[in-house]
Design a protein around this motif. Structure first.
Motif, PDB file in Angstrom:
ATOM      1  N   ASP A 182       0.844  -1.194   0.000  1.00 38.58           N
ATOM      2  CA  ASP A 182       0.000   0.000   0.000  1.00 38.58           C
ATOM      3  C   ASP A 182       0.880   1.244   0.000  1.00 38.58           C
ATOM      4  O   ASP A 182       1.865   1.316   0.751  1.00 38.58           O
ATOM      5  CB  ASP A 182      -0.895   0.051   1.241  1.00 38.58           C
ATOM      6  CG  ASP A 182      -1.979  -1.006   1.227  1.00 38.58           C
ATOM      7  OD1 ASP A 182      -2.317  -1.499   0.133  1.00 38.58           O
ATOM      8  OD2 ASP A 182      -2.481  -1.362   2.314  1.00 38.58           O
ATOM      9  N   ILE A 183       0.503   2.235  -0.825  1.00 40.82           N
ATOM     10  CA  ILE A 183       1.139   3.545  -0.745  1.00 40.82           C
ATOM     11  C   ILE A 183       0.455   4.310   0.382  1.00 40.82           C
ATOM     12  O   ILE A 183      -0.769   4.453   0.398  1.00 40.82           O
ATOM     13  CB  ILE A 183       0.991   4.322  -2.063  1.00 40.82           C
ATOM     14  CG1 ILE A 183       1.578   3.527  -3.232  1.00 40.82           C
ATOM     15  CG2 ILE A 183       1.675   5.681  -1.953  1.00 40.82           C
ATOM     16  CD1 ILE A 183       1.303   4.173  -4.592  1.00 40.82           C
ATOM     17  N   THR A 184       1.232   4.800   1.335  1.00 40.76           N
ATOM     18  CA  THR A 184       0.659   5.565   2.440  1.00 40.76           C
ATOM     19  C   THR A 184       0.630   7.052   2.091  1.00 40.76           C
ATOM     20  O   THR A 184       1.265   7.492   1.136  1.00 40.76           O
ATOM     21  CB  THR A 184       1.478   5.376   3.730  1.00 40.76           C
ATOM     22  OG1 THR A 184       2.698   6.129   3.631  1.00 40.76           O
ATOM     23  CG2 THR A 184       1.802   3.908   3.959  1.00 40.76           C
ATOM     24  N   ASP A 185      -0.084   7.823   2.907  1.00 41.93           N
ATOM     25  CA  ASP A 185      -0.096   9.265   2.654  1.00 41.93           C
ATOM     26  C   ASP A 185       1.157   9.951   3.196  1.00 41.93           C
ATOM     27  O   ASP A 185       1.251  11.173   3.179  1.00 41.93           O
ATOM     28  CB  ASP A 185      -1.369   9.919   3.202  1.00 41.93           C
ATOM     29  CG  ASP A 185      -1.492   9.848   4.706  1.00 41.93           C
ATOM     30  OD1 ASP A 185      -0.582   9.317   5.352  1.00 41.93           O
ATOM     31  OD2 ASP A 185      -2.497  10.341   5.243  1.00 41.93           O
ATOM     32  N   ARG A 186       2.130   9.155   3.647  1.00 42.38           N
ATOM     33  CA  ARG A 186       3.461   9.666   3.950  1.00 42.38           C
ATOM     34  C   ARG A 186       4.459   9.262   2.868  1.00 42.38           C
ATOM     35  O   ARG A 186       5.676   9.365   3.066  1.00 42.38           O
ATOM     36  CB  ARG A 186       3.947   9.139   5.298  1.00 42.38           C
ATOM     37  CG  ARG A 186       3.154   9.590   6.503  1.00 42.38           C
ATOM     38  CD  ARG A 186       3.235  11.062   6.778  1.00 42.38           C
ATOM     39  NE  ARG A 186       4.586  11.574   6.933  1.00 42.38           N
ATOM     40  CZ  ARG A 186       4.904  12.862   7.002  1.00 42.38           C
ATOM     41  NH1 ARG A 186       3.947  13.774   6.891  1.00 42.38           N
ATOM     42  NH2 ARG A 186       6.145  13.247   7.152  1.00 42.38           N
ATOM     43  N   VAL A 408      -7.525   4.009  -3.640  1.00 43.53           N
ATOM     44  CA  VAL A 408      -7.174   4.267  -2.241  1.00 43.53           C
ATOM     45  C   VAL A 408      -5.783   3.744  -1.873  1.00 43.53           C
ATOM     46  O   VAL A 408      -5.561   3.230  -0.784  1.00 43.53           O
ATOM     47  CB  VAL A 408      -8.251   3.731  -1.268  1.00 43.53           C
ATOM     48  CG1 VAL A 408      -9.545   4.494  -1.443  1.00 43.53           C
ATOM     49  CG2 VAL A 408      -8.509   2.240  -1.418  1.00 43.53           C
ATOM     50  N   GLY A 409      -4.843   3.899  -2.782  1.00 43.20           N
ATOM     51  CA  GLY A 409      -3.455   3.565  -2.508  1.00 43.20           C
ATOM     52  C   GLY A 409      -3.097   2.104  -2.514  1.00 43.20           C
ATOM     53  O   GLY A 409      -1.940   1.738  -2.280  1.00 43.20           O
ATOM     54  N   ARG A 410      -4.049   1.241  -2.809  1.00 44.81           N
ATOM     55  CA  ARG A 410      -3.789  -0.203  -2.716  1.00 44.81           C
ATOM     56  C   ARG A 410      -3.142  -0.716  -3.982  1.00 44.81           C
ATOM     57  O   ARG A 410      -3.655  -0.544  -5.086  1.00 44.81           O
ATOM     58  CB  ARG A 410      -5.083  -0.940  -2.434  1.00 44.81           C
ATOM     59  CG  ARG A 410      -4.927  -2.456  -2.405  1.00 44.81           C
ATOM     60  CD  ARG A 410      -5.618  -3.065  -1.207  1.00 44.81           C
ATOM     61  NE  ARG A 410      -4.920  -2.842   0.045  1.00 44.81           N
ATOM     62  CZ  ARG A 410      -5.352  -3.303   1.233  1.00 44.81           C
ATOM     63  NH1 ARG A 410      -6.486  -3.989   1.309  1.00 44.81           N
ATOM     64  NH2 ARG A 410      -4.667  -3.073   2.338  1.00 44.81           N
ATOM     65  N   THR A 434       3.268   9.596  -4.066  1.00 48.26           N
ATOM     66  CA  THR A 434       2.855  10.932  -3.658  1.00 48.26           C
ATOM     67  C   THR A 434       2.203  10.885  -2.276  1.00 48.26           C
ATOM     68  O   THR A 434       1.776   9.823  -1.820  1.00 48.26           O
ATOM     69  CB  THR A 434       1.853  11.550  -4.650  1.00 48.26           C
ATOM     70  OG1 THR A 434       0.524  11.131  -4.306  1.00 48.26           O
ATOM     71  CG2 THR A 434       2.153  11.165  -6.089  1.00 48.26           C
ATOM     72  N   PRO A 435       2.078  12.048  -1.609  1.00 43.01           N
ATOM     73  CA  PRO A 435       1.383  12.085  -0.318  1.00 43.01           C
ATOM     74  C   PRO A 435      -0.130  11.930  -0.429  1.00 43.01           C
ATOM     75  O   PRO A 435      -0.826  12.026   0.585  1.00 43.01           O
ATOM     76  CB  PRO A 435       1.738  13.481   0.225  1.00 43.01           C
ATOM     77  CG  PRO A 435       2.928  13.921  -0.537  1.00 43.01           C
ATOM     78  CD  PRO A 435       2.770  13.316  -1.894  1.00 43.01           C
ATOM     79  N   ALA A 474      -7.780   6.341   1.963  1.00 43.74           N
ATOM     80  CA  ALA A 474      -8.203   5.528   3.102  1.00 43.74           C
ATOM     81  C   ALA A 474      -6.983   5.000   3.832  1.00 43.74           C
ATOM     82  O   ALA A 474      -5.964   4.686   3.216  1.00 43.74           O
ATOM     83  CB  ALA A 474      -9.084   4.362   2.645  1.00 43.74           C
ATOM     84  N   CYS A 475      -7.097   4.896   5.147  1.00 48.27           N
ATOM     85  CA  CYS A 475      -6.023   4.327   5.953  1.00 48.27           C
ATOM     86  C   CYS A 475      -6.081   2.795   5.881  1.00 48.27           C
ATOM     87  O   CYS A 475      -6.896   2.213   5.163  1.00 48.27           O
ATOM     88  CB  CYS A 475      -6.133   4.808   7.394  1.00 48.27           C
ATOM     89  SG  CYS A 475      -7.476   4.026   8.323  1.00 48.27           S
ATOM     90  N   THR A 476      -5.251   2.142   6.680  1.00 42.79           N
ATOM     91  CA  THR A 476      -5.169   0.676   6.653  1.00 42.79           C
ATOM     92  C   THR A 476      -6.444   0.016   7.168  1.00 42.79           C
ATOM     93  O   THR A 476      -6.917  -0.979   6.624  1.00 42.79           O
ATOM     94  CB  THR A 476      -3.968   0.208   7.491  1.00 42.79           C
ATOM     95  OG1 THR A 476      -2.781   0.753   6.920  1.00 42.79           O
ATOM     96  CG2 THR A 476      -3.877  -1.300   7.531  1.00 42.79           C
ATOM     97  N   GLY A 477      -6.998   0.559   8.268  1.00 38.52           N
ATOM     98  CA  GLY A 477      -8.244   0.022   8.798  1.00 38.52           C
ATOM     99  C   GLY A 477      -8.085  -1.269   9.571  1.00 38.52           C
ATOM    100  O   GLY A 477      -6.968  -1.769   9.803  1.00 38.52           O
TER     101      GLY A 477
END
Length: 615
Positions: A182-186, A408-410, A434-435, A474-477
């Motif tokens: 997953d690409i994170t928002d960091r 969602v970054g997945r 990207t962030p 979306a975060c990891t959840g």
């Protein structure tokens, strides 16, 4: 060029040393670098012996007075359990134990202090046991909720990912992570299902291509976010790449900055699109042009969300690229020495900024740590284009870069390997995250762009996404995160597909950002989205526990083209169930289109609308 500085630096010990003067701080950094340069290229081979887990802990301070735990004011005696663990042994020191002991003796041999605390200094969290619902957060301890596998964060710092690096990342996912990525928002890459036995090989592969996992979690300088078009953007004001490289080289992975009150987040951008969410970092370097000094950075401090959101504030200080690394170093030492350590929930930089104000922060930074005044400077101009870089764009060298939107970054290791193939076919050796959980391919020859776009579309990565596909995070959840109450990735992906289909008959006047988080920590920035959904547990009228989402509306940042950036409003009493999410967002969007005034954005409407219109 060496991209990282490694562990076991004995010359700098923040637990025993007094705060150095600006000159002695530079001397200490030089000594640390010289010591590190003697180590082998493979950090796994550098320790002469393997440190044993610490045998004893200092006792907690008992006194009537309740100091805040500011080292420069109250001394270094630890005031809570986390500080006790850190004082006993730096998180950097767990790495040789992982390599030489735990990878051989197995998960059950890992002491609790290492497992639940020090492993984080190397980007490792135990992931949630499968099958535990959100009620387990209240009825089970963190240890009881922990599986025997890890979430591994890989530090990117906005660096170019060459084809070789991409293939290494792909191999780690497919060989050790059950094809998760997953690409994170960091801008990190996050892989799951990691076994402690595989960590030595994972680190060896990463280090063979100049990547690492140091300080991607823990009370340390977290991975930087940086403009994903640094060095190539045709509109760039200043390239932050050399500054990031200097900081990584001198200080990341050293004990001098390894024991902070809590995490410390940094971002850099020189692009006028303001593409790094600079309002949400502990320190931000934002590209501006000074009327006399030329290109450089405007400094911001004190940003952060979670349960006590606070947007970063300008210091009003301007620094050139040549002095930016020293200013970063001085600021992190201010936080190390003056940050509040007694209470974990008050230990972020934003609380120091709230207590001091930016005027005092700047004064202490200049007077005690830099030894000189900084120039006053201008604020960044409002962006005129989106900062997610989706689509085809010009580079300063005549080539193109193309931004693609995953859902969602997945991603997966399989997809990453195919992205490497597609980029190589297009003549590129530079892929970046990207962030905003997106992916860019840079340095593409103009006549190869169409083929690249077609090849990536086959992988589910589109350069022309529909509105909600483009603007949802979306975060990891609860799938992997022990803190989460609800699912995120799967329901967000379903919403994206359904909303872009249901709302195909309307034209949105601008982007509507939709961010989903599984708990209050706001890893997915719910308070600064047009529509923010925070997972929580509520009870039905019959007394049954159910997953629901609290709604925040009208948040936004300058970088999301908000003229009036700020936090979203909470819709009182509204709890939306997973089954109702798509219906709710569709209803809300159509109501906005019906009620909006001329040129009114979603955020402006959401803040003025009656609550009944927001339900």
């Amino acid at each position: 060029m060496r991209w990282h500085t490694w562990l076991l630096i004995k010359d700098i010990n923040p637990m025993t040393a007094s705060k150095p003067s600006p000159r002695s701080r530079k001397d200490a950094a030089a000594t640390a670098k010289a010591s590190t340069d003697q180590a082998a290229a493979d950090p796994a081979q550098s320790p002469a012996t393997t440190p044993a887990p610490p045998a004893r802990k200092p006792s907690l301070k008992k006194a009537n007075k309740r100091p805040e735990g500011q080292w420069a004011v109250d001394g270094h005696e630890p005031l809570n359990a986390n500080e006790v663990v850190k004082a006993a042994d730096d998180g950097l020191h767990v790495r040789p134990r992982i390599i030489d002991i735990y990878s051989k003796t197995g998960f059950d041999s890992i002491p609790e202090d290492d497992l639940q605390t020090r492993f984080r200094w190397w980007g490792l969290y135990t992931q949630r046991k499968p099958g535990l619902d959100g009620t387990a957060n209240a009825t089970m301890s963190d240890t009881e909720r922990s599986d025997k596998y890890f979430l591994q964060r890989i530090r990117i710092d906005g660096m170019p990912l060459s084809i070789q690096r991409l293939r290494v990342l792909a191999s780690i996912s497919t060989d050790f992570g059950r094809d998760t990525a997953d690409i994170t928002d960091r801008q990190n890459l996050q892989v799951h299902w990691i076994d402690v036995a595989d960590l030595p090989e994972i680190w060896r592969r990463l280090e063979s291509v100049g990547l690492n996992t140091v300080h991607t979690a823990g009370d340390a300088p977290r991975a930087f976010t940086a403009s994903p078009v640094a060095g190539v953007s045709a509109n760039e004001i200043v390239d932050p790449t050399p500054v990031i490289a200097e900081i990584r080289e001198k200080w990341i992975g050293t004990e001098e900055v390894s024991n902070l009150p809590r995490k410390f987040k940094t971002c850099f951008t020189g692009d006028p699109s303001l593409d790094v969410a600079h309002e949400l970092n502990d320190i931000s370097f934002v590209g501006v042009r000074h009327p006399e000094l030329g290109p450089g950075f405007d400094i911001w401090a004190g940003g952060g969300l979670s349960a006590n959101p606070h947007l970063a504030e300008r210091l009003g200080a301007f620094v050139t690229a040549d002095e930016a690394a020293d200013v970063w170093h001085a600021m992190i030492l201010v936080f190390r020495d003056y940050g509040f350590r007694r209470l974990r929930n008050k230990a972020r930089m934003k609380f120091l900024v709230e207590a001091w104000g930016v005027e005092k922060l700047r004064d202490v930074l200049e007077r005690e740590y830099l030894g000189h005044k900084l120039a006053d400077g201008p604020a960044p101009e409002a962006p005129t284009e989106p900062g997610d870089h989706i689509g085809v764009h010009d580079q300063k060298n005549g080539r193109k870069y193309v931004g693609f939107a995953p859902t969602v970054g997945r991603l997966s290791g399989t997809i990453l390997a195919k992205v490497a193939d597609a980029a190589e076919k297009a003549g590129s050796d530079d892929v970046r995250f990207t962030p905003y959980q997106k992916l860019l391919v840079l340095d593409v020859e103009p006549d190869r762009v169409d083929q690249l776009v077609a090849d990536m579309e086959e992988l589910g990565l589109t350069a022309h996404p529909k509105p909600f596909r483009r603007n949802t995070m979306a975060c990891t959840g609860i799938e992997f995160c022990k803190q989460a109450f609800t699912e995120t990735k799967a329901p967000a992906a379903r919403m994206v597909d359904d909303l872009d289909t249901r709302l195909a008959d309307v034209t949105l006047p601008g982007p509507i950002t939709l961010n989903m988080n599984g708990c209050p920590h706001s890893c997915a920035r719910i308070q600064v989205a047009d529509i923010g959904l925070k997972g929580q547990l509520t009870r039905t009228p019959e007394g049954e526990t159910q997953q629901t989402y609290q709604v925040h509306l009208g948040g936004g940042l300058v970088s999301s083209n908000r003229d009036d950036p700020g936090l979203g409003r909470t819709v009182r009493g509204l709890k939306v169930t997973p089954d109702d999410l798509t219906d709710y967002v569709e209803r809300l969007t159509r109501r906005f289109l019906e009620q909006r005034a001329d040129d009114e954005s979603f955020a402006q409407w959401a803040h003025r609308a009656e609550e009944d219109s927001l339900r």
